[in-house]
Design a protein around this motif. Sequence first.
Motif, PDB file in Angstrom:
ATOM      1  N   SER A  14       0.781  -1.292  -0.250  1.00  0.00           N
ATOM      2  CA  SER A  14      -0.284  -0.406  -0.006  1.00  0.00           C
ATOM      3  C   SER A  14       1.262   1.052   0.405  1.00  0.00           C
ATOM      4  N   CYS A  15       0.360   2.365  -0.498  1.00  0.00           N
ATOM      5  CA  CYS A  15       1.079   3.878   0.067  1.00  0.00           C
ATOM      6  C   CYS A  15       0.827   4.454   1.050  1.00  0.00           C
ATOM      7  N   CYS A  18      -4.698   5.372   3.906  1.00  0.00           N
ATOM      8  CA  CYS A  18      -5.549   4.849   4.720  1.00  0.00           C
ATOM      9  C   CYS A  18      -4.670   5.550   6.304  1.00  0.00           C
ATOM     10  N   ALA A  82      -9.118   0.784  -0.264  1.00  0.00           N
ATOM     11  CA  ALA A  82      -9.190  -0.098  -2.355  1.00  0.00           C
ATOM     12  C   ALA A  82      -8.177  -0.939  -2.297  1.00  0.00           C
ATOM     13  N   CYS A  83      -6.630  -0.812  -1.322  1.00  0.00           N
ATOM     14  CA  CYS A  83      -6.221  -1.782  -1.683  1.00  0.00           C
ATOM     15  C   CYS A  83      -6.793  -3.060  -0.969  1.00  0.00           C
ATOM     16  N   GLY A 132     -12.896   3.135  -0.187  1.00  0.00           N
ATOM     17  CA  GLY A 132     -11.613   4.202   0.007  1.00  0.00           C
ATOM     18  C   GLY A 132     -10.428   4.377  -0.512  1.00  0.00           C
ATOM     19  N   CYS A 133     -10.023   5.566  -0.809  1.00  0.00           N
ATOM     20  CA  CYS A 133      -8.997   5.567  -1.070  1.00  0.00           C
ATOM     21  C   CYS A 133      -8.527   7.677  -1.231  1.00  0.00           C
ATOM     22  N   PRO A 134      -8.024   7.205  -0.455  1.00  0.00           N
ATOM     23  CA  PRO A 134      -8.188   6.510   1.153  1.00  0.00           C
ATOM     24  C   PRO A 134     -10.022   6.417   1.653  1.00  0.00           C
TER      25      PRO A 134
HETATM   26  S1  SF4 Z   1      -6.122   2.274  -0.537  1.00  0.00           S
HETATM   27 FE1  SF4 Z   1      -5.485   4.480  -1.311  1.00  0.00          FE
HETATM   28  S2  SF4 Z   1      -4.538   5.810   0.499  1.00  0.00           S
HETATM   29 FE2  SF4 Z   1      -5.297   3.542   1.361  1.00  0.00          FE
HETATM   30  S3  SF4 Z   1      -2.949   2.477   1.068  1.00  0.00           S
HETATM   31 FE3  SF4 Z   1      -4.355   1.998  -0.890  1.00  0.00          FE
HETATM   32  S4  SF4 Z   1      -3.648   3.598  -2.588  1.00  0.00           S
HETATM   33 FE4  SF4 Z   1      -2.463   4.045  -0.563  1.00  0.00          FE
END
Ligand code: SF4
Length: 262
Positions: A14-15, A18, A82-83, A132-134
């Motif tokens: 993930s990034c 979240c 979303a991830c 959600g993202c995030p």
């Molecule tokens: S859902 Fe979006 S904001 Fe959350 S970890 Fe994944 S890429 Fe990042």
Amino acid sequence: MKRKLKIGIFKLSSCDGCQTVLMDLPSLWDLCEIAYWLLGTDTKDPPRVEIAFVEGSVSTPEEEEFLKKVREKAEVLVSIGACATSGGIQALRNFMTEEDYLRIYPEPEHLRILSRSLPAGEVVPVDYEIYGCPINPKLFENFVVSYLYNKKPRIPDHPLCMECKLRGNICVMDAYGIPCLGPVVRAGCGALCPAVGRGCYGCFGPCRNPNLKSLTDWFEHLGVSREEIVGMFRNENAYAPEFRRLLEEGLEGGQNKPADAG
Ligand code: SF4
Ligand code: SF4
């Protein structure tokens, strides 16, 4: 508040967006005892918790093993973002052949990855999903408070259009002919994009029973090309079953298959 909830916040591929959002939630520290959170603790092994919140998709054998351990030690497991709920941007590779996506790496033989990037629910049983993202921190807070008071959490599954209308936004699709995914995407973000004059691009994933055929027909009516329409669904929720079906089968059940679909 009668007691604190013992939680862990776990990360896979993930990034970190979240879990970073949760830092903006001061009530988190009042409501929860945080037993594990790599951003704030140095614990390595997953401890026993009441609720494990899992961010990220399962993309490597190590993550698969780690998630199974987390599941064993948690009474309740919640996918966040979303991830974790649909595989995220990482899951776009699931539509390609291994040969195609590995070619961007100079030495792919060093990679240890699963053949597909998976949502947590495809690897272990998941009790709830927060989308959600995030994610929207207010929905996260609502989940925690509801859990503490034995109430049903508010996890919207209705289309974003309802939220958009309640906010009093001008419909960008109706008024300006801007394509918007709101009719098939779940509410939860507060209709942020239409509020600033742009179409929804699907961060919260498919709503309950989305009518994709009707919306894609309407996009064509607006003059959007089929290639562009397919591109709109190739987002962070592309691997959610409803969007995945459209991408794999095309706009008319098998036609218009994305060029790189495996
Ligand atoms: S859902 Fe979006 S904001 Fe959350 S970890 Fe994944 S890429 Fe990042
Ligand atoms: S702007 Fe988008 S989300 Fe808002 S009402 Fe129109 S189609 Fe629905």
